[in-house]
Design a protein around this motif. Structure first.
Motif, PDB file in Angstrom:
ATOM      1  N   ALA A 142     -10.668   1.533  11.203  1.00  0.00           N
ATOM      2  CA  ALA A 142     -10.151   1.983   9.904  1.00  0.00           C
ATOM      3  C   ALA A 142     -11.007   3.125   9.371  1.00  0.00           C
ATOM      4  N   GLU A 143     -12.330   2.970   9.439  1.00  0.00           N
ATOM      5  CA  GLU A 143     -13.209   4.017   8.901  1.00  0.00           C
ATOM      6  C   GLU A 143     -13.084   5.305   9.704  1.00  0.00           C
ATOM      7  N   ALA A 144     -12.959   5.177  11.029  1.00  0.00           N
ATOM      8  CA  ALA A 144     -12.835   6.386  11.853  1.00  0.00           C
ATOM      9  C   ALA A 144     -11.556   7.156  11.524  1.00  0.00           C
ATOM     10  N   LEU A 145     -10.548   6.443  11.006  1.00  0.00           N
ATOM     11  CA  LEU A 145      -9.290   7.116  10.647  1.00  0.00           C
ATOM     12  C   LEU A 145      -9.266   7.535   9.175  1.00  0.00           C
TER      13      LEU A 145
ATOM     14  N   GLY B  53       0.805  -1.210   0.000  1.00  0.00           N
ATOM     15  CA  GLY B  53       0.000   0.000   0.000  1.00  0.00           C
ATOM     16  C   GLY B  53       0.839   1.261   0.000  1.00  0.00           C
ATOM     17  N   SER B  54       0.426   2.204  -0.838  1.00  0.00           N
ATOM     18  CA  SER B  54       1.077   3.505  -0.831  1.00  0.00           C
ATOM     19  C   SER B  54       0.028   4.535  -1.222  1.00  0.00           C
ATOM     20  N   THR B  55       0.128   5.738  -0.670  1.00  0.00           N
ATOM     21  CA  THR B  55      -0.860   6.766  -1.039  1.00  0.00           C
ATOM     22  C   THR B  55      -0.780   7.040  -2.536  1.00  0.00           C
ATOM     23  N   ASP B  56       0.384   6.852  -3.125  1.00  0.00           N
ATOM     24  CA  ASP B  56       0.518   6.923  -4.576  1.00  0.00           C
ATOM     25  C   ASP B  56       0.494   5.482  -5.105  1.00  0.00           C
ATOM     26  N   LEU B  57      -0.658   5.104  -5.663  1.00  0.00           N
ATOM     27  CA  LEU B  57      -0.832   3.709  -6.076  1.00  0.00           C
ATOM     28  C   LEU B  57       0.263   3.248  -7.037  1.00  0.00           C
ATOM     29  N   GLU B  58       0.749   4.159  -7.849  1.00  0.00           N
ATOM     30  CA  GLU B  58       1.777   3.780  -8.827  1.00  0.00           C
ATOM     31  C   GLU B  58       3.081   3.357  -8.115  1.00  0.00           C
ATOM     32  N   VAL B  59       3.366   3.945  -6.962  1.00  0.00           N
ATOM     33  CA  VAL B  59       4.563   3.550  -6.205  1.00  0.00           C
ATOM     34  C   VAL B  59       4.376   2.128  -5.670  1.00  0.00           C
ATOM     35  N   ALA B  60       3.165   1.834  -5.177  1.00  0.00           N
ATOM     36  CA  ALA B  60       2.893   0.471  -4.686  1.00  0.00           C
ATOM     37  C   ALA B  60       3.047  -0.524  -5.829  1.00  0.00           C
ATOM     38  N   ARG B  61       2.551  -0.153  -7.008  1.00  0.00           N
ATOM     39  CA  ARG B  61       2.663  -1.048  -8.169  1.00  0.00           C
ATOM     40  C   ARG B  61       4.124  -1.236  -8.570  1.00  0.00           C
ATOM     41  N   ARG B  62       4.881  -0.128  -8.552  1.00  0.00           N
ATOM     42  CA  ARG B  62       6.294  -0.197  -8.994  1.00  0.00           C
ATOM     43  C   ARG B  62       7.099  -1.124  -8.082  1.00  0.00           C
ATOM     44  N   VAL B  63       6.920  -0.962  -6.778  1.00  0.00           N
ATOM     45  CA  VAL B  63       7.670  -1.809  -5.838  1.00  0.00           C
ATOM     46  C   VAL B  63       7.141  -3.244  -5.912  1.00  0.00           C
TER      47      VAL B  63
ATOM     48  N   ALA C 196       4.883 -17.238  -7.204  1.00  0.00           N
ATOM     49  CA  ALA C 196       4.340 -17.671  -5.909  1.00  0.00           C
ATOM     50  C   ALA C 196       4.001 -16.493  -5.010  1.00  0.00           C
ATOM     51  N   TYR C 197       4.762 -15.434  -5.054  1.00  0.00           N
ATOM     52  CA  TYR C 197       4.584 -14.289  -4.161  1.00  0.00           C
ATOM     53  C   TYR C 197       3.896 -13.186  -4.965  1.00  0.00           C
ATOM     54  N   ARG C 198       2.568 -13.096  -4.816  1.00  0.00           N
ATOM     55  CA  ARG C 198       1.780 -12.167  -5.636  1.00  0.00           C
ATOM     56  C   ARG C 198       1.315 -10.989  -4.777  1.00  0.00           C
ATOM     57  N   ILE C 199       1.241  -9.851  -5.422  1.00  0.00           N
ATOM     58  CA  ILE C 199       1.007  -8.612  -4.674  1.00  0.00           C
ATOM     59  C   ILE C 199      -0.241  -7.890  -5.148  1.00  0.00           C
ATOM     60  N   GLU C 200      -1.104  -7.534  -4.174  1.00  0.00           N
ATOM     61  CA  GLU C 200      -2.279  -6.717  -4.473  1.00  0.00           C
ATOM     62  C   GLU C 200      -1.936  -5.277  -4.077  1.00  0.00           C
ATOM     63  N   PRO C 201      -1.865  -4.367  -5.043  1.00  0.00           N
ATOM     64  CA  PRO C 201      -1.559  -2.976  -4.673  1.00  0.00           C
ATOM     65  C   PRO C 201      -2.805  -2.251  -4.180  1.00  0.00           C
ATOM     66  N   THR C 202      -2.637  -1.315  -3.262  1.00  0.00           N
ATOM     67  CA  THR C 202      -3.762  -0.504  -2.781  1.00  0.00           C
ATOM     68  C   THR C 202      -3.268   0.894  -2.445  1.00  0.00           C
ATOM     69  N   ALA C 203      -4.186   1.865  -2.556  1.00  0.00           N
ATOM     70  CA  ALA C 203      -3.868   3.219  -2.087  1.00  0.00           C
ATOM     71  C   ALA C 203      -4.422   3.432  -0.678  1.00  0.00           C
ATOM     72  N   ASP C 204      -5.130   2.426  -0.141  1.00  0.00           N
ATOM     73  CA  ASP C 204      -5.724   2.581   1.191  1.00  0.00           C
ATOM     74  C   ASP C 204      -4.716   2.170   2.276  1.00  0.00           C
ATOM     75  N   VAL C 205      -3.745   3.042   2.464  1.00  0.00           N
ATOM     76  CA  VAL C 205      -2.697   2.763   3.462  1.00  0.00           C
ATOM     77  C   VAL C 205      -3.307   2.684   4.863  1.00  0.00           C
ATOM     78  N   VAL C 206      -4.320   3.503   5.112  1.00  0.00           N
ATOM     79  CA  VAL C 206      -4.910   3.514   6.459  1.00  0.00           C
ATOM     80  C   VAL C 206      -5.565   2.163   6.767  1.00  0.00           C
ATOM     81  N   GLY C 207      -6.399   1.669   5.835  1.00  0.00           N
ATOM     82  CA  GLY C 207      -7.054   0.368   6.068  1.00  0.00           C
ATOM     83  C   GLY C 207      -6.031  -0.739   6.257  1.00  0.00           C
ATOM     84  N   LEU C 208      -4.976  -0.699   5.450  1.00  0.00           N
ATOM     85  CA  LEU C 208      -3.924  -1.727   5.523  1.00  0.00           C
ATOM     86  C   LEU C 208      -3.154  -1.635   6.839  1.00  0.00           C
ATOM     87  N   GLU C 209      -2.799  -0.419   7.224  1.00  0.00           N
ATOM     88  CA  GLU C 209      -1.938  -0.244   8.404  1.00  0.00           C
ATOM     89  C   GLU C 209      -2.715  -0.228   9.718  1.00  0.00           C
TER      90      GLU C 209
END
Ligand SMILES: NC(=O)C1=CN([C@@H]2O[C@H](COP(=O)(O)OP(=O)(O)OC[C@H]3O[C@@H](n4cnc5c(N)ncnc54)[C@H](OP(=O)(O)O)[C@@H]3O)[C@@H](O)[C@H]2O)C=CC1
Ligand SMILES: O=C(CO)COP(=O)(O)O
Length: 349
Positions: A239-242, A162-172, A180-193
């Motif tokens: 998560a929603e409250a934040l 997760g990164s606030t800039d979704l493209e950064v999450a995708r790039r990394v 085997a190690y697959r990644i779902e990118p998200t911009a919802d850093v708050v929900g993730l963290e």
């Protein structure tokens, strides 16, 4: 090919070497001042003591005194210490990380900033850079159901970057992903963290239910399932409250990570010891003696403080969090506390 420096040679730090080496990257595994015994095993070609899996050939182990060399010329830095080590390691590495400009964080925690307000880890880490007068790097939060021993062994794993800039999450993510190690990118850093540290706290409650089963020799699956659902509801509320999304909590980051931790996590084992009758203090001492990190025990302190800041009626809104805390404080019996917190209220006439 990129050069990736992993900070922290514990279970998760060493495990991430498997996908990164598989992708052909040059990987440096830097051990903290607490990790010499782990790097001794790696250098001797033995299985890593925390995962039971050999670190892949080609990984360069780097000792704590050589931090500058570990970071020199790196394209990506991955922070993989437990939450206890985040501040000390980032403080030392900050100037080099600021130059590199991108930091992935597998650590899971809730930590107080300089004014005492508890923050999700990316916010806390950004604060450390600001306090040092440095520009904070782009931060990619890493979460989801991801057991270090399975990642190390190359078993199928779905993780969330997760990164606030979704493209950064995708790039990394593009850099680290394998078949085997697959990644779902998200911009919802708050929900993730919010999910990452809180599932450690709530997994302690799942452990209480397992401990009851150990103590009584009878199953308590209905109770454990009710606890699971209540845990998800409470993580979503926080998560929603934040400003995060409950959809993130309902996906891999929340329910997925809670499931894996409730099956096999160290936080679950800690809770099970308490549910089976050990005192919380004795259970924690035993876990520490076995080098088993129990981050939920620390994260509940942050969670309590965060909940108090977010809700006037935190104990009513988050009864399970309150129950876990009361058991750990020695003020409540696990069975009674879970029953009251996780079962629906009686239907009124
Ligand atoms: N294990 C797993 O399956 C997963 C773990 N994570 C997260 O990754 C992070 C690391 O977990 P994991 O690798 O399992 O934990 P480990 O305990 O195996 O390793 C943690 C690392 O942090 C270091 N550390 C601990 N305390 C301090 C301190 N006070 N100062 C400096 N360094 C310190 C450790 O040193 P030492 O050698 O003394 O422990 C070690 O290098 C955690 O936040 C965890 O939640 C994320 C996904 C899965
Ligand atoms: O975070 C984890 C899996 O995603 C591991 O959980 P434990 O720290 O409880 O072992």
């Amino acid at each position: 090919m990129s050069t990736v420096t992993i900070l922290g040679a514990g279970a998760m730090g060493s495990a991430l070497a498997t996908p990164l080496v598989a992708r052909g990257h040059a990987v440096r595994l830097w051990g903290t001042w607490l990790d010499d015994h782990l790097l001794d095993a790696v250098e001797a070609g033995h299985p890593h003591p925390r995962t039971g899996v050999r670190v892949p050939a080609g990984v360069e182990p780097v000792r704590s005194g050589d931090l500058d060399r570990a970071l020199d010329g790196a394209d990506l830095v991955v922070l993989a210490t437990s939450s206890e080590g985040v501040e000390a390691v980032i403080t030392r590495a900050a100037p080099a990380i600021a130059r590199i400009g991108v930091l992935a964080v597998t650590s899971k925690g809730l930590l107080p900033d300089a004014s005492g307000d508890v923050q999700i880890l990316p916010t806390f880490i950004r604060g450390l850079f600001e306090a040092a007068g440095l520009e904070a790097p782009a931060i990619v939060a890493v979460g989801g159901p991801c057991k270090a021993n399975e990642v190390a062994a190359g078993r199928p794993t779905a993780t969330v970057y997760g990164s606030t800039d979704l493209e950064v999450a995708r790039r990394v993510g593009r850099l680290a992903q394998t078949d085997a190690y697959r990644i779902e990118p998200t911009a919802d850093v708050v929900g993730l963290e919010v999910s990452a540290p809180l599932k450690n706290v709530y997994a302690i409650a799942l452990g209480y239910a397992d401990g009851l089963a150990e103590r009584t020799g009878e199953p308590w699956h209905d109770l454990k399932a009710a606890v699971f659902a209540q845990a998800v509801r409470e993580m979503a509320a926080i998560a929603e409250a934040l400003g995060g999304s409950s959809a993130t909590v309902f996906g891999l980051a929340g329910t997925g990570d809670l499931e894996v931790t409730g099956l096999s996590g160290r936080n679950r084992i800690y809770g099970a010891r308490i549910g089976a009758g050990e005192t919380p203090a004795d259970a924690l001492t035993a876990m520490r003696a076995a080098e088993q990190t129990v981050e939920g025990a620390a994260a509940i302190v942050g969670a309590r403080s965060l909940a108090g800041r977010l809700f006037d009626d935190a104990a009513t809104r988050l009864p399970l969090l309150h129950a876990i805390d009361a058991v750990l404080d020695g003020h409540a019996d696990p069975l009674r506390a879970l029953t009251e917190a996780a079962l629906p209220e009686a239907i009124r006439p």
